[in-house]
Scaffold this motif. Structure first.
Motif, PDB file in Angstrom:
ATOM      1  N   VAL A   1       0.843  -1.397  -0.096  1.00 56.66           N
ATOM      2  CA  VAL A   1       0.141   0.121  -0.023  1.00 56.66           C
ATOM      3  C   VAL A   1       0.729   1.317   0.120  1.00 56.66           C
ATOM      4  CG1 VAL A   1      -1.594   1.406   1.320  1.00 56.66           C
ATOM      5  CG2 VAL A   1      -1.838  -1.193   1.210  1.00 56.66           C
ATOM      6  N   VAL A   2       2.015   1.191   0.729  1.00 52.76           N
ATOM      7  CA  VAL A   2       2.831   2.457   0.806  1.00 52.76           C
ATOM      8  C   VAL A   2       3.404   2.508  -0.454  1.00 52.76           C
ATOM      9  CG1 VAL A   2       4.928   3.412   2.032  1.00 52.76           C
ATOM     10  CG2 VAL A   2       3.341   1.947   3.192  1.00 52.76           C
TER      11      VAL A   2
ATOM     12  N   ASP B   1       2.311   1.637  -3.376  1.00 47.31           N
ATOM     13  CA  ASP B   1       1.458   2.054  -4.309  1.00 47.31           C
ATOM     14  C   ASP B   1       1.045   3.691  -4.069  1.00 47.31           C
ATOM     15  OD1 ASP B   1       1.191  -0.265  -5.468  1.00 47.31           O
ATOM     16  OD2 ASP B   1      -0.952  -0.656  -4.325  1.00 47.31           O
ATOM     17  N   GLU B   2       1.173   4.151  -2.748  1.00 49.10           N
ATOM     18  CA  GLU B   2       1.088   5.447  -2.486  1.00 49.10           C
ATOM     19  C   GLU B   2       1.961   6.424  -3.351  1.00 49.10           C
ATOM     20  OE1 GLU B   2      -1.454   7.138  -1.207  1.00 49.10           O
ATOM     21  OE2 GLU B   2      -2.842   5.544  -0.756  1.00 49.10           O
TER      22      GLU B   2
ATOM     23  N   ASP C   1       2.197   6.438  -7.158  1.00 51.76           N
ATOM     24  CA  ASP C   1       1.181   7.039  -7.607  1.00 51.76           C
ATOM     25  C   ASP C   1       1.497   8.457  -7.788  1.00 51.76           C
ATOM     26  OD1 ASP C   1      -0.643   5.259  -7.824  1.00 51.76           O
ATOM     27  OD2 ASP C   1      -1.722   5.428  -6.102  1.00 51.76           O
ATOM     28  N   ARG C   2       2.422   9.110  -6.964  1.00 53.64           N
ATOM     29  CA  ARG C   2       3.085  10.464  -7.009  1.00 53.64           C
ATOM     30  C   ARG C   2       4.368  10.594  -7.575  1.00 53.64           C
ATOM     31  NH1 ARG C   2       0.283   8.893  -2.745  1.00 53.64           N
ATOM     32  NH2 ARG C   2      -1.272  10.645  -1.573  1.00 53.64           N
TER      33      ARG C   2
ATOM     34  N   GLU D   1      -1.667   3.523   4.038  1.00 46.20           N
ATOM     35  CA  GLU D   1      -1.558   4.971   3.456  1.00 46.20           C
ATOM     36  C   GLU D   1      -1.265   5.836   4.451  1.00 46.20           C
ATOM     37  OE1 GLU D   1      -4.892   8.074   1.710  1.00 46.20           O
ATOM     38  OE2 GLU D   1      -5.598   6.040   1.757  1.00 46.20           O
TER      39      GLU D   1
ATOM     40  N   TYR E   1       2.609   6.142   4.534  1.00 47.57           N
ATOM     41  CA  TYR E   1       2.991   7.006   3.672  1.00 47.57           C
ATOM     42  C   TYR E   1       2.918   8.424   4.287  1.00 47.57           C
ATOM     43  CZ  TYR E   1       2.867  10.469   0.153  1.00 47.57           C
ATOM     44  OH  TYR E   1       3.148  11.742  -0.708  1.00 47.57           O
ATOM     45  N   TYR E   2       1.858   8.906   4.868  1.00 48.92           N
ATOM     46  CA  TYR E   2       1.809  10.134   5.199  1.00 48.92           C
ATOM     47  C   TYR E   2       2.756  10.655   6.379  1.00 48.92           C
ATOM     48  CZ  TYR E   2      -2.375  11.214   2.348  1.00 48.92           C
ATOM     49  OH  TYR E   2      -3.239  11.607   1.344  1.00 48.92           O
TER      50      TYR E   2
ATOM     51  N   GLU F   1      -2.908  16.575  -1.999  1.00 54.22           N
ATOM     52  CA  GLU F   1      -3.320  15.466  -1.449  1.00 54.22           C
ATOM     53  C   GLU F   1      -4.663  15.401  -1.104  1.00 54.22           C
ATOM     54  OE1 GLU F   1      -1.411  12.776  -0.991  1.00 54.22           O
ATOM     55  OE2 GLU F   1       0.482  13.584  -1.291  1.00 54.22           O
TER      56      GLU F   1
ATOM     57  N   GLN G   1     -10.390  14.281  -0.936  1.00 55.80           N
ATOM     58  CA  GLN G   1      -9.189  13.537  -1.242  1.00 55.80           C
ATOM     59  C   GLN G   1      -8.935  13.986  -2.711  1.00 55.80           C
ATOM     60  OE1 GLN G   1      -8.508   9.184  -1.007  1.00 55.80           O
ATOM     61  NE2 GLN G   1      -7.211   9.832   0.838  1.00 55.80           N
TER      62      GLN G   1
ATOM     63  N   LYS H   1      -5.270  13.660  -4.178  1.00 54.45           N
ATOM     64  CA  LYS H   1      -4.101  12.754  -4.572  1.00 54.45           C
ATOM     65  C   LYS H   1      -3.898  12.874  -6.051  1.00 54.45           C
ATOM     66  CE  LYS H   1      -5.086   8.614  -2.979  1.00 54.45           C
ATOM     67  NZ  LYS H   1      -4.815   7.242  -2.576  1.00 54.45           N
TER      68      LYS H   1
END
Length: 378
Positions: free
Chosen positions: A130-131, A133-134, A137-138, A241, A244-245, A279, A295, A297
Motif C-alpha cells: 500500500v505504501v 502504491d501511494e 502514484d506520486r 496509507e 505514507y503520510y 493530497e 481527497q 491525490k
C-alpha cells in the motif's frame, strides 16, 4: 589443483553437486563391475581400468579383445566424455548465473547512485505494498528491500523504482542507503523484532534519517520509539496509507487560503508547476474544528483541466461547489506533498501572488478560532 576444485565445488548450488556425485558414482560402479566381470580383471585392476577409461586416458596396458569387451570399453569411455561435458556445462551455467546476478546488481547500484530524494521501503507485504502504491502514484523515487524473491519479481522495475532482493540489515545495506539522499525510510515488515533491529541499524549510522516504522503490536511502540523511529504506526490503528503520510511528514505542507471556486485551476497550476502533489482540500466551516475533506491525490495538470471542464458543462455541480465555498467563507486548506522545503518556499511565494494565504501549517483549532473571530466581527 585440489584447493581450486574444492573452491569451485563450494560455490556451486547444492542440486548440481548432488546430481553430479550420483552420476559419477553410478558410472564408476558400472566401470568396476564391467572390468571385473567382462574384462576378467581383479578388483584393483578393475578400479584402475575404470578410472583411466572414464578419464579418457587409455594407457593401452589392458586392451579389449572380444566384441563384448570392446562394447563395454566404448560405453565406459563415452560415459566418461559425457561426464566431463556435464561438469563443464555445470561450471559454465553457474558462471553465467553469477555473472547475470552481478550484472543486475551493478545496474541496480548504478541506478541508486543516480537517484535523488528517494524513499526506502523495508518489507513488501500487505502494508508495504500500500505504501509502495501511494509513492508510485506520486512518481516518487523508491527503493524496495524485500527478502521474498517472488514478491520482488512481481514488481516491475522502472527508472524511479529499484527492487533489492535481500535482507535490509545484511552487510549494513540499509545503513548505506539511508544517507543524505534518502527522504524517508519506511520499515514495514510483519515482525516487530526485525523492524526494531532495522531501526537500530539505521539510527546508529544516520542520526538525521527520518524513520517511520510499523508496529504489529501496540506494546512495541515504545520500544521502536526508543530505538530511534521518528514515527510509529500500528495497523491496529492506521493502515498503509497512514504510513505514507507519516513518512512524508517532513515534506508535507498545509496551506490555509481564501479564494472562491473560480480560482481553483490557477491555484492547481502553481502546485503542479513545482512538482508537488495536492493530497486533499479541507473546508473550514466557521467556528467548527472538524473539517469537510475532499481527497485529491494528484500532481497531474490534466486532472485539473478535466475538473474545470466538468464544472463548465454541469451547472448543478458548479452551483454545489460555490455553495460549499460560501458556507466556509471561501476559507479552506490544502495538504500538499513535495520534494523538500526549498520547493515549498518557492510554492508559497507564487501562491501569495495569486491568492490570500491565511496561514501555513495551522491546526484545526487555530483555524476554528480565526473563523469564529470573523463571525463575531461581522
Amino acid at each position: 589443483m585440489r584447493k581450486i576444485t574444492f573452491k569451485i565445488l563450494t560455490k556451486l548450488p547444492t542440486k548440481y553437486i548432488s546430481n553430479g556425485l550420483i552420476i559419477i558414482m553410478a558410472i564408476f560402479i558400472y566401470g568396476i563391475l564391467g572390468s571385473y566381470f567382462i574384462m576378467d580383471l581383479n578388483l584393483i585392476d578393475s578400479i584402475y581400468y575404470a578410472t583411466i577409461t572414464m578419464a579418457t586416458v587409455g594407457y593401452g596396458d589392458y586392451l579389449p579383445q572380444t566384441g563384448i569387451e570392446k562394447l563395454f570399453a566404448t560405453s565406459l569411455a563415452l560415459a566418461g566424455v559425457a561426464l566431463l561435458a556435464y561438469v563443464f556445462n555445470m561450471m559454465l551455467t553457474n558462471f553465467q548465473e553469477k555473472m547475470t546476478k552481478y550484472s543486475k546488481g551493478a545496474r541496480k547500484l548504478k541506478a541508486i547512485e543516480n537517484m535523488e530524494d528517494y524513499y526506502i521501503i523495508c518489507g513488501l507485504g500487505r502494508v508495504g505494498k500500500v505504501v509502495f502504491d501511494e509513492l508510485t502514484d506520486r512518481n516518487q523515487n523508491v527503493i524496495v528491500i524485500e527478502k521474498d524473491k517472488e514478491k520482488c519479481e512481481n514488481i516491475e522495475e522502472k527508472k524511479n523504482i529499484v527492487i533489492l532482493n535481500g535482507d535490509a540489515i545484511e552487510n549494513d545495506l540499509i545503513a548505506k542507503l539511508a544517507g543524505t539522499k534518502c527522504r524517508s525510510v519506511i520499515v514495514c515488515t510483519g515482525d516487530d523484532v526485525t523492524n526494531l533491529f532495522i531501526v537500530l541499524t539505521i539510527r546508529e549510522t544516520n542520526p538525521d534519517a527520518w524513520i517511520v516504522s510499523r508496529a504489529s503490536k501496540l506494546e512495541n511502540i515504545k520500544r521502536l520509539k526508543k530505538a530511534g523511529a521518528n514515527k510509529i504506526v500500528s495497523p491496529e490503528v492506521i493502515g498503509g496509507e497512514g504510513l505514507y503520510y507519516e513518512s512524508a511528514s517532513p515534506h508535507l505542507l498545509r496551506v490555509t487560503v481564501r479564494h472562491n471556486s473560480d480560482e481553483i485551476y490557477e491555484e492547481f497550476k502553481i502546485i503542479t508547476k513545482h512538482g508537488c502533489t495536492l493530497e486533499n482540500i479541507e473546508y473550514h466551516l466557521p467556528g467548527i474544528e472538524t473539517t469537510l475533506t475532499r481527497q485529491i491525490k494528484t500532481m497531474n495538470i490534466a486532472d485539473g483541466q478535466r475538473f474545470v471542464n466538468r464544472l463548465s458543462i454541469h451547472d448543478d455541480q458548479k452551483q454545489a461547489l460555490d455553495n460549499l465555498y460560501r458556507s466556509a467563507n471561501n476559507i479552506h486548506s490544502h495538504l500538499i506533498s513535495g520534494p523538500n522545503n526549498t520547493t515549498f518556499d518557492k510554492l508559497l511565494e507564487d501562491l501569495r501572488k495569486q491568492e490570500e494565504i491565511i496561514g501555513v501549517n495551522l491546526s484545526n483549532e487555530e483555524i476554528a478560532k480565526l473563523t469564529q473571530k470573523e463571525i463575531l466581527n461581522k
